[in-house]
Design a protein around this motif. Sequence first.
Motif, PDB file in Angstrom:
ATOM      1  N   VAL A   1       6.416  -9.310   1.734  1.00  0.00           N
ATOM      2  CA  VAL A   1       5.880  -8.000   2.110  1.00  0.00           C
ATOM      3  C   VAL A   1       5.426  -7.283   0.849  1.00  0.00           C
ATOM      4  N   ARG A   2       4.200  -6.816   0.854  1.00  0.00           N
ATOM      5  CA  ARG A   2       3.630  -6.196  -0.346  1.00  0.00           C
ATOM      6  C   ARG A   2       4.300  -4.888  -0.710  1.00  0.00           C
ATOM      7  N   GLN A   3       4.723  -4.129   0.280  1.00  0.00           N
ATOM      8  CA  GLN A   3       5.256  -2.798   0.011  1.00  0.00           C
ATOM      9  C   GLN A   3       6.465  -2.527   0.891  1.00  0.00           C
TER      10      GLN A   3
ATOM     11  N   TYR B   1       8.285  -0.236   2.886  1.00  0.00           N
ATOM     12  CA  TYR B   1       7.976   1.082   3.463  1.00  0.00           C
ATOM     13  C   TYR B   1       9.225   1.884   3.789  1.00  0.00           C
TER      14      TYR B   1
ATOM     15  N   TRP C   1      12.404  -8.286   2.656  1.00  0.00           N
ATOM     16  CA  TRP C   1      11.093  -7.881   2.169  1.00  0.00           C
ATOM     17  C   TRP C   1      10.303  -9.014   1.516  1.00  0.00           C
TER      18      TRP C   1
ATOM     19  N   GLU D   1      -3.500  -7.275   4.131  1.00  0.00           N
ATOM     20  CA  GLU D   1      -3.085  -6.987   2.759  1.00  0.00           C
ATOM     21  C   GLU D   1      -1.593  -7.273   2.539  1.00  0.00           C
TER      22      GLU D   1
ATOM     23  N   LYS E   1       0.860  -6.074   4.152  1.00  0.00           N
ATOM     24  CA  LYS E   1       1.685  -4.905   4.426  1.00  0.00           C
ATOM     25  C   LYS E   1       2.249  -5.038   5.832  1.00  0.00           C
TER      26      LYS E   1
END
Length: 339
Positions: free
Chosen positions: A314-316, A318, A311, A141, A143
């Motif tokens: 990168v989806r999220q 963190y 990032w 996904e 992530k």
Amino acid sequence: MAAPVDQPPVAPEERLCTSSAGGDTAEVTSLLSSGADPSYFDPNGMTPLMHAASHGHTAIVRLLLDAGAPWNAFTPSGLCAGDLAMEGSHQETVDLLLGFAVQAELILGTITRSKRDDSNTESSYLDERVAFSEDRIMDTESKAVMMSWEKPLMEAHARAVCTNGGRVLNVGFGMGIVDEAIERYEPEEHTIIEAHPDVYARMLKSGWGEKKNVKIVFGRWQDVLPQLGTYDGIFFDTYGEYYEDMREFHQHLPKLLRPGGIYSYFNGLCGDNAFFHVVYCQLVSLELANLGFSTQFVPLPVKDCLSKELWEGVRQKYWQLDTYYLPVCQADSDSDDLN
């Protein structure tokens, strides 16, 4: 002369926001007693609690919390009442919100455990392929499982858990950054638990299975506990699990960690919100204290490690905080719970 136009009456909830911001304790008390909703959001996305917290009106914050105001609601910009109190340097208000939040999360954790279905605890992450690159591991996904910016943190964790030398356990290999750092301390025995088949295969291909002092245990830590012994240092950093899983691991610490040993974990809980992060630092510390461990948090500045380019893809994100609080946990000297 035209007759004055009657203004529509102001809703009780709007008055509650105004009086909360203005510090009118009597008005807030009266409105709450009359049934005004403390969870109301005004047109700016602010609740009465947020208004009171941002101005440091601690007495009103207490009234609103007692009336059921949500401490964990967010503004459109992603701030909660605790964040607003922190921004205003209203320490008494911060302390009140923090204590309330920790107690609320303790209760919520108890409810979660009572309703938890343990028949399917294995994360779907273990069934997915992961992609490796020079600076990160990504799941399907997009992530990030782990990223190279964490290297200074992993080196600090390794230094902490290797303080006493001897036998060291790491739960979760990832990119192997912390294990490479642990190896530089030349522990007597270095046990690594890894559950993801792709990561495990990459470990073997990279020669980790041939190191004389390294023992690799493939599987979920929940399943391989019978294969473990006792250790002088333990580090915990798994991906695809929830806080409840780490809490469960902590229940085994009194048997896994030798007297005088050091335990640490990747402190990424709520790494995108300053107030929530402090809540979980205190929550973990409190729960470890109930098991006989004292916890110190060592502040490490990480702002310079986090560029915007980091990032990309990168989806999220963190982690979005300027400071990382590295946990160092030891058994209390008067604890009788350890072996």
